[in-house]
Structure formats: structure tokens, C-alpha cells
Design an enzyme around this catalytic site. Structure first.
Site, short mmCIF file in Angstrom:
data_model
loop_
_atom_site.label_atom_id
_atom_site.label_comp_id
_atom_site.label_asym_id
_atom_site.label_seq_id
_atom_site.Cartn_x
_atom_site.Cartn_y
_atom_site.Cartn_z
N TYR A 87 0.84 -1.21 0.00
CA TYR A 87 0.00 0.00 0.00
C TYR A 87 0.88 1.25 0.00
O TYR A 87 0.67 2.16 -0.81
CB TYR A 87 -0.93 -0.02 1.22
N LYS A 121 1.17 4.08 -3.10
CA LYS A 121 0.81 5.48 -2.91
C LYS A 121 2.02 6.39 -3.09
O LYS A 121 1.90 7.50 -3.62
CB LYS A 121 0.18 5.68 -1.52
N1 LIG Z 1 -9.97 5.70 4.21
C1 LIG Z 1 -8.73 6.06 4.52
O1 LIG Z 1 -8.33 6.05 5.70
C2 LIG Z 1 -7.77 6.49 3.44
C3 LIG Z 1 -6.58 7.15 3.84
C4 LIG Z 1 -5.68 7.57 2.86
C5 LIG Z 1 -5.97 7.37 1.51
N2 LIG Z 1 -7.11 6.74 1.15
C6 LIG Z 1 -7.37 6.57 -0.29
O2 LIG Z 1 -8.50 7.32 -0.64
C7 LIG Z 1 -9.17 6.72 -1.77
C8 LIG Z 1 -10.64 6.54 -1.45
O3 LIG Z 1 -10.75 5.65 -0.35
P1 LIG Z 1 -12.09 5.52 0.55
O4 LIG Z 1 -11.62 5.55 1.96
O5 LIG Z 1 -13.13 6.44 0.08
O6 LIG Z 1 -12.44 3.97 0.22
P2 LIG Z 1 -13.81 3.20 -0.04
O7 LIG Z 1 -13.47 1.77 0.14
O8 LIG Z 1 -14.90 3.80 0.76
O9 LIG Z 1 -14.09 3.49 -1.59
C9 LIG Z 1 -13.26 2.98 -2.60
C10 LIG Z 1 -14.10 2.74 -3.85
O10 LIG Z 1 -13.23 2.25 -4.88
C11 LIG Z 1 -13.92 1.24 -5.59
N3 LIG Z 1 -12.98 0.34 -6.27
C12 LIG Z 1 -12.19 -0.60 -5.70
N4 LIG Z 1 -11.53 -1.27 -6.66
C13 LIG Z 1 -11.91 -0.74 -7.85
C14 LIG Z 1 -11.58 -1.02 -9.20
N5 LIG Z 1 -10.72 -2.00 -9.54
N6 LIG Z 1 -12.16 -0.28 -10.18
C15 LIG Z 1 -13.04 0.71 -9.86
N7 LIG Z 1 -13.41 1.01 -8.61
C16 LIG Z 1 -12.84 0.29 -7.61
C17 LIG Z 1 -14.73 0.51 -4.52
O11 LIG Z 1 -15.80 -0.25 -5.08
C18 LIG Z 1 -15.19 1.68 -3.65
O12 LIG Z 1 -16.45 2.16 -4.07
C19 LIG Z 1 -8.42 5.40 -2.01
O13 LIG Z 1 -7.51 5.58 -3.08
C20 LIG Z 1 -7.68 5.16 -0.71
O14 LIG Z 1 -6.50 4.39 -0.91
C21 LIG Z 1 -8.02 6.31 2.09
#
Ligand SMILES: NC(=O)c1ccc[n+]([C@@H]2O[C@H](COP(=O)([O-])OP(=O)(O)OC[C@H]3O[C@@H](n4cnc5c(N)ncnc54)[C@H](O)[C@@H]3O)[C@@H](O)[C@H]2O)c1
Length: 257
Positions: A157, A161
Site C-alpha cells: 500500500y 501510494k
Molecule cells: N480511508 C482512509 O483512511 C484512506 C486514507 C488515505 C488514503 N485513502 C485513499 O482514498 C481513496 C478513497 O478511499 P475511501 O476511503 O473512500 O475507500 P472506499 O473503500 O470507501 O471506496 C473505494 C471505492 O473504490 C472502488 N474500487 C475498488 N476497486 C476498484 C476497481 N478495480 N475499479 C473501480 N473502482 C474500484 C470501490 O468499489 C469503492 O467504491 C483510495 O484511493 C484510498 O486508498 C483512504
């Protein structure tokens, strides 16, 4: 009434069925944008579309962001529907359970790299020809504070990133002559369905770990909300940020300091 920041613009948002992508879709639509909601979970993207409720200004498209043909189809459908695309938010992502490197499977490594990193290459390569033609565009990659601040057991991960951040900077330079801006946002630990998927265990342990591992590492003392990321993306997507490219914006409650 104040002018809306994205009036008449069209945005593709990946991962729009949940969390930050969903919050961005709602905010962008409220700010006047046509929004194309892309997700591998089409039902979830359809639900977001329903909640936005701006008939004719929203379209949900099934996409696997790690698959070239699927991404090509997304861009085609978006262009056919709205005849232009101004903004791309690469938000789709997958987490990783804390896993020692020697236990990390090849398939899990490849999946994380594909959804979190290759997706940015694929969406950008299919969209950029449209943006280059009119010499305008804003691309925003949702990376992570884990891309600059490592955590044990989050090897793939963090690597995905970190690479997304460097790809953002490389593309910012490459596309600047075409007035296409490329920026990234590093969310800190955020209250979305993804957060607990970093944590193995039963629900009580997950709650304890959430507090101990994530919450206590945030100087401002609160988890980030998906709307915090949406607001940052709105700014970067809008003309208010017309002089900003190659920027990596931490929206993390101070975790990266
Ligand atoms: N939640 C956290 O703590 C956090 C922290 C830092 C970064 N992020 C990043 O922020 C972004 C959004 O995360 P979130 O927390 O809203 O997650 P989430 O799991 O709520 O949403 C992620 C979405 O991506 C979709 N997805 C997954 N694989 C896919 C694919 N192959 N093709 C198309 N869609 C796909 C899922 O169906 C889901 O709807 C991500 O890139 C995540 O890595 C999240």
C-alpha cells in the site's frame, strides 16, 4: 447566491460508489458539474447517482480501473454523454491488511499496484488526448499520507501510494505545456468503509485498533471525513487553483508533519 465553482464542467470520478469518491461526486454536482461516476461496484455508483438527483447531469459507468479496455470504455462513455471532460479524480483504491513482507502474496501485491497505481496511468493516458485538444484540464490523484510516511506491514500500500505521488509530479511537468494541471491529495486516516479493512479482527478489536493505531496518530485528534477530501479536490479542480500543479496536499489532521 455565490457563483458555483464548477458550473458547466464535466468530471470523471473513480471510486464514486463509496467514501471520498461519493462525497466528491455529491459536492461537484452541487457546484454545477456534470459528473461521471465510475466504480467496479456499479450498484453503489447507481446509488450515488440517485442521491445526487440532477437528472441529465450524472452518469454511472461500471469500470475496473486496473483494466485498460474498461478504462477506455469509461472515457468513451463520458465523452459521448457530455461531449467534453475537464476534470479527473482518481479516487478508486484498495487497502492492505497489515502483512509481513514474506507473507505477502504475488496476487495481492499485483492487485494493490493495479488499483492504486496502474489505474492512474490508464485513466490519464485515455483522457489526456481530450484535454490536450483544448489545452485545459485538472487531474487529481487521491494518494495517501502512507505514501510519504511508512507503516510496518503496509508494504504494498505504501509503495503504491508513494509511486502515485511521484507519478503525479512527473505528469504535472509533462502536461504543464498543455495547461493540464496534475495534483494529488494525501488523506490521513479517514472515516470511510476502507479504514477498518486495514485492520484484521472482530468488530470490538477493530474499534480499539482504529482508536489506537489511527486516531491517536492524528495531531488534530479526529479522523478525516470524506467531505474534507471532497472540499480539497473541489479547490484543486476549480479555477481558483489555476496556478497550482505538481502539488501534494496533505489533508490529514497533521499526521504527516
Ligand atoms: N480511508 C482512509 O483512511 C484512506 C486514507 C488515505 C488514503 N485513502 C485513499 O482514498 C481513496 C478513497 O478511499 P475511501 O476511503 O473512500 O475507500 P472506499 O473503500 O470507501 O471506496 C473505494 C471505492 O473504490 C472502488 N474500487 C475498488 N476497486 C476498484 C476497481 N478495480 N475499479 C473501480 N473502482 C474500484 C470501490 O468499489 C469503492 O467504491 C483510495 O484511493 C484510498 O486508498 C483512504
Amino acid at each position: 447566491m455565490t457563483a458555483r465553482l464548477l458550473e458547466g464542467k464535466t468530471a470523471i470520478i473513480t471510486g464514486a460508489g463509496s467514501g471520498m469518491g461519493k462525497a466528491a461526486a455529491k459536492l461537484f454536482a452541487a457546484q454545477g458539474a456534470n459528473v461521471v461516476l465510475s466504480d467496479i461496484n456499479k450498484d453503489a455508483a447507481d446509488l450515488t447517482a440517485k442521491e445526487i438527483d440532477r437528472t441529465g447531469h450524472v452518469k454511472a459507468v461500471y469500470t475496473d480501473v486496473g483494466d485498460d479496455e474498461s478504462v477506455q470504455n469509461l472515457v468513451k462513455e463520458a465523452f459521448n454523454e457530455f461531449e467534453d471532460i475537464d476534470i479527473l479524480i482518481n479516487c478508486a483504491g484498495v487497502p492492505q491488511f497489515f502483512t509481513p513482507i514474506e507473507e505477502m502474496s504475488l496476487s495481492e501485491w499485483d492487485k494493490i499496484m493495479s488499483v492504486n497505481l496502474k489505474s492512474i496511468f490508464l485513466t490519464t493516458r485515455h483522457l489526456v488526448p481530450i484535454m490536450k485538444r483544448k489545452e485545459k484540464g485538472s487531474i487529481i490523484n487521491i494518494a495517501s499520507i502512507a505514501g510519504i510516511r511508512a507503516r510496518p506491514g503496509l508494504n504494498a500500500y505504501c509503495a503504491s501510494k508513494g509511486a502515485a505521488i511521484m507519478l503525479t509530479r512527473a505528469l504535472a511537468l509533462e502536461l504543464a505545456p498543455f495547461k493540464i494541471r496534475v495534483n494529488a491529495i494525501n488523506p490521513g486516516p479517514a472515516e470511510t468503509p476502507m479504514l477498518e479493512r486495514f485492520l484484521p479482527g472482530d468488530s470490538q478489536k477493530v474499534e480499539e485498533d482504529k482508536k489506537k493505531i489511527f486516531l491517536e496518530s492524528v495531531p488534530l485528534g479526529t479522523l478525516i471525513q470524506p467531505e474534507d477530501i471532497a472540499q480539497a479536490a473541489l479547490y484543486l479542480a476549480s479555477d481558483l487553483a489555476r496556478a497550482i500543479t505538481g502539488e501534494i496536499m496533505n489533508v490529514d489532521g497533521g499526521r504527516g508533519v
